[in-house]
Design a protein around this motif. Structure first.
Motif, PDB file in Angstrom:
ATOM      1  N   VAL A  83       0.867  -1.175   0.000  1.00 45.57           N
ATOM      2  CA  VAL A  83       0.000   0.000   0.000  1.00 45.57           C
ATOM      3  C   VAL A  83       0.904   1.224   0.000  1.00 45.57           C
ATOM      4  O   VAL A  83       1.793   1.345   0.843  1.00 45.57           O
ATOM      5  CB  VAL A  83      -0.932   0.005   1.235  1.00 45.57           C
ATOM      6  N   VAL A  84       0.684   2.105  -0.971  1.00 45.70           N
ATOM      7  CA  VAL A  84       1.538   3.264  -1.180  1.00 45.70           C
ATOM      8  C   VAL A  84       0.712   4.527  -1.011  1.00 45.70           C
ATOM      9  O   VAL A  84      -0.464   4.570  -1.401  1.00 45.70           O
ATOM     10  CB  VAL A  84       2.149   3.206  -2.603  1.00 45.70           C
ATOM     11  N   ASP A  85       1.313   5.548  -0.457  1.00 44.77           N
ATOM     12  CA  ASP A  85       0.649   6.838  -0.307  1.00 44.77           C
ATOM     13  C   ASP A  85       0.417   7.435  -1.692  1.00 44.77           C
ATOM     14  O   ASP A  85       1.352   7.566  -2.478  1.00 44.77           O
ATOM     15  CB  ASP A  85       1.522   7.757   0.548  1.00 44.77           C
ATOM     16  N   SER A  86      -0.805   7.791  -2.007  1.00 42.53           N
ATOM     17  CA  SER A  86      -1.118   8.266  -3.356  1.00 42.53           C
ATOM     18  C   SER A  86      -0.694   9.704  -3.593  1.00 42.53           C
ATOM     19  O   SER A  86      -0.705  10.175  -4.729  1.00 42.53           O
ATOM     20  CB  SER A  86      -2.614   8.121  -3.648  1.00 42.53           C
ATOM     21  N   SER A  87      -0.278  10.415  -2.544  1.00 40.57           N
ATOM     22  CA  SER A  87       0.169  11.795  -2.742  1.00 40.57           C
ATOM     23  C   SER A  87       1.516  11.858  -3.447  1.00 40.57           C
ATOM     24  O   SER A  87       1.870  12.892  -4.013  1.00 40.57           O
ATOM     25  CB  SER A  87       0.250  12.524  -1.402  1.00 40.57           C
ATOM     26  N   ASN A  88       2.267  10.764  -3.439  1.00 34.98           N
ATOM     27  CA  ASN A  88       3.562  10.734  -4.109  1.00 34.98           C
ATOM     28  C   ASN A  88       3.365  10.309  -5.561  1.00 34.98           C
ATOM     29  O   ASN A  88       3.085   9.158  -5.849  1.00 34.98           O
ATOM     30  CB  ASN A  88       4.506   9.769  -3.400  1.00 34.98           C
ATOM     31  N   THR A  89       3.529  11.250  -6.468  1.00 34.96           N
ATOM     32  CA  THR A  89       3.346  10.951  -7.893  1.00 34.96           C
ATOM     33  C   THR A  89       4.656  10.587  -8.576  1.00 34.96           C
ATOM     34  O   THR A  89       4.647  10.205  -9.740  1.00 34.96           O
ATOM     35  CB  THR A  89       2.727  12.166  -8.607  1.00 34.96           C
ATOM     36  N   SER A  90       5.776  10.683  -7.855  1.00 29.77           N
ATOM     37  CA  SER A  90       7.067  10.380  -8.475  1.00 29.77           C
ATOM     38  C   SER A  90       7.375   8.887  -8.501  1.00 29.77           C
ATOM     39  O   SER A  90       8.323   8.466  -9.150  1.00 29.77           O
ATOM     40  CB  SER A  90       8.187  11.127  -7.751  1.00 29.77           C
ATOM     41  N   LEU A  91       6.595   8.084  -7.798  1.00 29.96           N
ATOM     42  CA  LEU A  91       6.831   6.639  -7.746  1.00 29.96           C
ATOM     43  C   LEU A  91       6.396   6.005  -9.054  1.00 29.96           C
ATOM     44  O   LEU A  91       5.249   6.144  -9.470  1.00 29.96           O
ATOM     45  CB  LEU A  91       6.066   6.026  -6.573  1.00 29.96           C
ATOM     46  N   ARG A  92       7.315   5.308  -9.690  1.00 32.26           N
ATOM     47  CA  ARG A  92       7.034   4.698 -10.991  1.00 32.26           C
ATOM     48  C   ARG A  92       6.748   3.223 -10.843  1.00 32.26           C
ATOM     49  O   ARG A  92       7.055   2.602  -9.827  1.00 32.26           O
ATOM     50  CB  ARG A  92       8.224   4.908 -11.920  1.00 32.26           C
ATOM     51  N   ASP A  93       6.197   2.657 -11.906  1.00 38.55           N
ATOM     52  CA  ASP A  93       5.818   1.256 -11.902  1.00 38.55           C
ATOM     53  C   ASP A  93       7.032   0.339 -11.749  1.00 38.55           C
ATOM     54  O   ASP A  93       6.958  -0.667 -11.051  1.00 38.55           O
ATOM     55  CB  ASP A  93       5.059   0.938 -13.193  1.00 38.55           C
ATOM     56  N   VAL A 131      12.015  -5.188   4.953  1.00 40.25           N
ATOM     57  CA  VAL A 131      10.755  -4.434   4.857  1.00 40.25           C
ATOM     58  C   VAL A 131      10.961  -3.027   5.410  1.00 40.25           C
ATOM     59  O   VAL A 131      10.480  -2.053   4.832  1.00 40.25           O
ATOM     60  CB  VAL A 131       9.635  -5.177   5.600  1.00 40.25           C
ATOM     61  N   SER A 132      11.697  -2.908   6.501  1.00 44.14           N
ATOM     62  CA  SER A 132      11.962  -1.587   7.083  1.00 44.14           C
ATOM     63  C   SER A 132      12.717  -0.690   6.121  1.00 44.14           C
ATOM     64  O   SER A 132      12.392   0.484   5.976  1.00 44.14           O
ATOM     65  CB  SER A 132      12.758  -1.719   8.387  1.00 44.14           C
ATOM     66  N   THR A 133      13.730  -1.246   5.452  1.00 47.14           N
ATOM     67  CA  THR A 133      14.486  -0.422   4.497  1.00 47.14           C
ATOM     68  C   THR A 133      13.629  -0.044   3.296  1.00 47.14           C
ATOM     69  O   THR A 133      13.784   1.052   2.768  1.00 47.14           O
ATOM     70  CB  THR A 133      15.757  -1.145   4.014  1.00 47.14           C
ATOM     71  N   MET A 134      12.723  -0.935   2.884  1.00 46.76           N
ATOM     72  CA  MET A 134      11.833  -0.589   1.773  1.00 46.76           C
ATOM     73  C   MET A 134      10.882   0.534   2.183  1.00 46.76           C
ATOM     74  O   MET A 134      10.577   1.406   1.372  1.00 46.76           O
ATOM     75  CB  MET A 134      11.035  -1.816   1.313  1.00 46.76           C
ATOM     76  N   MET A 135      10.418   0.529   3.409  1.00 45.42           N
ATOM     77  CA  MET A 135       9.520   1.585   3.868  1.00 45.42           C
ATOM     78  C   MET A 135      10.267   2.896   4.070  1.00 45.42           C
ATOM     79  O   MET A 135       9.757   3.957   3.764  1.00 45.42           O
ATOM     80  CB  MET A 135       8.818   1.161   5.153  1.00 45.42           C
ATOM     81  N   VAL A 136      11.499   2.820   4.562  1.00 42.51           N
ATOM     82  CA  VAL A 136      12.303   4.029   4.755  1.00 42.51           C
ATOM     83  C   VAL A 136      12.714   4.604   3.403  1.00 42.51           C
ATOM     84  O   VAL A 136      12.662   5.803   3.191  1.00 42.51           O
ATOM     85  CB  VAL A 136      13.550   3.728   5.623  1.00 42.51           C
ATOM     86  N   GLN A 137      13.091   3.713   2.456  1.00 38.05           N
ATOM     87  CA  GLN A 137      13.445   4.161   1.116  1.00 38.05           C
ATOM     88  C   GLN A 137      12.285   4.904   0.487  1.00 38.05           C
ATOM     89  O   GLN A 137      12.451   5.921  -0.155  1.00 38.05           O
ATOM     90  CB  GLN A 137      13.762   2.956   0.232  1.00 38.05           C
ATOM     91  N   ALA A 138      11.092   4.360   0.687  1.00 37.29           N
ATOM     92  CA  ALA A 138       9.915   4.953   0.074  1.00 37.29           C
ATOM     93  C   ALA A 138       9.579   6.285   0.693  1.00 37.29           C
ATOM     94  O   ALA A 138       9.051   7.155   0.043  1.00 37.29           O
ATOM     95  CB  ALA A 138       8.739   3.993   0.188  1.00 37.29           C
ATOM     96  N   CYS A 139       9.865   6.449   1.983  1.00 37.74           N
ATOM     97  CA  CYS A 139       9.511   7.700   2.654  1.00 37.74           C
ATOM     98  C   CYS A 139      10.588   8.695   2.512  1.00 37.74           C
ATOM     99  O   CYS A 139      10.991   9.325   1.796  1.00 37.74           O
ATOM    100  CB  CYS A 139       9.305   7.480   4.133  1.00 37.74           C
TER     101      CYS A 139
END
Length: 139
Positions: A83-93, A131-139
């Motif tokens: 589940v990704v925050d939809s406010s971030n439009t820079s995240l690509r497929d 999982v923690s690094t993936m969440m931190v990377q994403a934020c």
């Protein structure tokens, strides 16, 4: 960006769910479980081409006002939901795909552990750190 990551077993029971804002954890559990219906629809699609059946990445399952839900299914029918925050439009497929690849590789490492019983909740520190690094990377 990634606010919740879940691993769901073949029988649709959660093996691992982690969310960043812990006060909204119940909402993410609900979001993950409602996405399983969409996952089942996509993997049981009748009349798909043979190439489509080998594709593990399911793509965007459904968007909500605040979040976008992405899915991935392994060959053994274990489901990954991000589940990704939809406010971030820079995240690509392709970035979502790479997150699922990392998650799948880490899940494979958990399955290869001789002390892990398949079907039990995942309590691996190595998996949790990925999982923690993936969440931190994403934020």
């Amino acid at each position: 960006m990634a606010v919740c990551i879940a691993v769901i077993a073949k029988e649709n029971c959660p093996l691992y769910i982690r969310s960043v804002p812990t006060q909204g954890e119940l909402k993410f559990h609900y979001t993950v479980h409602t996405s399983l219906d969409v996952v089942e629809e996509k993997i049981s699609g009748v009349g798909k081409a043979l190439a489509d059946q080998r594709e593990l990445y399911l793509g965007l399952l459904y968007p909500t006002e605040d979040y976008k839900v992405y899915g991935y299914v392994t060959n053994s029918k274990v489901k990954f939901v991000i589940v990704v925050d939809s406010s971030n439009t820079s995240l690509r497929d392709n970035e979502i795909r790479s997150m699922f690849r990392k998650l799948h590789n880490s899940f494979t490492d958990v399955m290869c552990n001789p002390f892990y019983n398949p079907g039990d909740p995942i309590q691996s520190k190595a998996f949790d750190s990925i999982v923690s690094t993936m969440m931190v990377q994403a934020c």
